[in-house]
Design an enzyme around this catalytic site. Structure first.
Site, short mmCIF file in Angstrom:
data_model
loop_
_atom_site.label_atom_id
_atom_site.label_comp_id
_atom_site.label_asym_id
_atom_site.label_seq_id
_atom_site.Cartn_x
_atom_site.Cartn_y
_atom_site.Cartn_z
N LEU A 187 -20.61 1.14 -4.81
CA LEU A 187 -21.88 1.04 -4.10
C LEU A 187 -22.25 2.30 -3.33
CD1 LEU A 187 -21.64 -2.70 -3.12
CD2 LEU A 187 -23.55 -1.66 -4.34
N GLY A 218 -22.62 4.84 -5.24
CA GLY A 218 -23.36 5.44 -6.33
C GLY A 218 -22.61 6.54 -7.06
N LYS A 219 -21.39 6.87 -6.58
CA LYS A 219 -20.70 8.04 -7.15
C LYS A 219 -20.15 7.81 -8.55
CE LYS A 219 -16.32 7.02 -4.75
NZ LYS A 219 -15.39 7.53 -3.72
N TYR A 221 0.83 -1.21 0.00
CA TYR A 221 0.00 0.00 0.00
C TYR A 221 0.86 1.25 0.00
CZ TYR A 221 -4.07 -2.89 1.31
OH TYR A 221 -5.09 -3.82 1.34
N GLY A 226 -15.89 1.43 -4.13
CA GLY A 226 -16.59 2.71 -4.06
C GLY A 226 -17.83 2.77 -4.91
N LEU A 250 -17.81 -1.89 -0.49
CA LEU A 250 -18.48 -0.95 -1.39
C LEU A 250 -18.05 -1.16 -2.84
CD1 LEU A 250 -18.42 2.37 0.68
CD2 LEU A 250 -20.23 0.64 0.50
N SER A 305 -13.38 -4.43 0.46
CA SER A 305 -14.13 -3.74 -0.59
C SER A 305 -15.64 -3.98 -0.47
CB SER A 305 -13.65 -4.19 -1.98
OG SER A 305 -13.99 -3.22 -2.96
#
Length: 350
Positions: free
Chosen positions: A245, A247-248, A53, A243, A240, A238
């Site tokens: 989920l 909606g962005k 990371y 990311g 989401l 993860s």
């Protein structure tokens, strides 16, 4: 904050695990410090990181996230024992980490020492294999025949696993790590490690973290059932879906500063028409329930039987607070039923 046992270990971890992969790229040292302090104030005691990371990984940046955490630990030494710190050794394929080589016993020992130095700590609570030496059905490689199982040399794979376990034991005996776990592995991988541990009196894997969310839930039921009965903590990463989920990213949107504006190692494999259709349905359900789509996705994940702790991440304190608050929600039977219907319509959208 609720807590669960970390598999067969004696460690209690918060039901929310703070992910860190944006620290050092999308987030500064100050922002990382703020996120850790805020998470701890909300009762979170579990932090997950990795030697490669921040993400997307690069030869210039790898290790920086551990350094950010290490800097926080160095200025908060009295709080080190308050956190359960997890890190990972990278699997093969990255030329700037061990020249892309496999995980070996020697690599485990050297990588543990390097992580300890970056983290500025004497021990790591949970040390995980980021992905196995063999190709595993993750990162969109989960459709039939995407990878080949029959050509795998099982004896060779098992021999490599044994060498890894022996090195992990040396690290545990030296007090450098407390427990070991897996990531991006399979039911066979879990069980082969368990058999080797039992046969050779070596440390037992206590956890596995795999991608698991409303768009990607292939670990239910078989792998999760295996985890429950073998006392392996299941840690969704993860939740989401990168990311999505929230909606962005609907309709091709790419908000400035968001992760999807940065080149991704595996590409935007989640970005499909079916994914967008599913997310739009989840948006409707969330609106009806009076919560955000991200909160719906996170609480759904937390509700799945067998889940131990869900790994969340955020690039802002506002996002982090929204995500943490999701775990205090109670989804109504009507909301749960509505989600189940969408799952049946879009079982594998990417």
């Amino acid at each position: 904050m609720k807590f669960s046992k970390l598999g067969s270990s004696n460690i209690d971890v918060s039901r929310v695990c703070l992910g860190s992969m944006t620290w050092g790229l999308q987030n500064s040292q100050q922002e990382a410090n703020q996120q850790i302090d805020f998470a701890l104030s909300k009762g979170i005691n579990f932090i997950d990181t990795a030697e490669l990371y921040p993400v997307p990984p690069s030869g210039e940046k790898h290790g920086d996230t551990e350094r950010h955490i290490g800097n926080w630990i160095n200025t908060n030494k009295q709080k080190r024992n308050d956190i359960v710190l997890a890190s990972k050794i990278a699997g093969p394929g990255l030329p700037y980490i061990r020249d892309g080589g496999k995980i070996t016993g020697e690599a485990v020992i050297k990588s543990v020492d390097a992580s300890l130095k970056r983290l500025q700590t004497d021990y790591i609570d949970l040390y995980q294999l980021h992905w196995p030496n063999r190709t595993s059905p993750h990162f969109s490689r989960h459709s039939p025949n995407d990878i080949n199982f029959t050509n795998v040399d099982r004896k060779q794979e098992s021999a490599e696993m044994l060498e890894i376990l022996q090195a992990l034991k040396l690290c545990i005996d030296a007090g450098k790590i407390r427990h070991c776990g897996l990531s991006d592995d399979t039911t066979w991988g879990i069980n082969e490690y368990l058999k080797l541990s039992d046969k050779h009196s070596l440390p037992k894997m206590v956890s596995i973290q795999n991608e698991f969310n409303l768009l990607h839930n292939k670990d239910w039921p078989y792998l999760i059932e295996n985890c429950v009965h073998e006392d392996i903590a299941f840690l969704p990463w993860s939740p989401l879906a990168g990311g999505m989920l929230s909606g962005k990213y609907l309709n091709g949107a790419r908000p400035e500063g968001s992760r999807w504006t940065i080149s991704q190692r595996n590409g935007l494999f989640r970005a499909t028409e079916q994914s967008d259709l599913a997310i739009k349905e989840y948006e409707k359900i969330a609106k009806q329930a009076g919560i955000t789509t991200a909160q719906l996705a996170l609480k759904w994940c937390d509700n799945v039987d067998g889940v131990t702790s869900t790994i969340i991440g955020a690039t802002s304190l506002a996002q982090l607070e929204e995500n943490i608050n999701a775990f205090d929600l109670v989804l109504s039977p009507e909301t749960i039923d509505a989600v189940s219907k969408v799952l049946k319509l879009y079982p594998a959208p990417f």
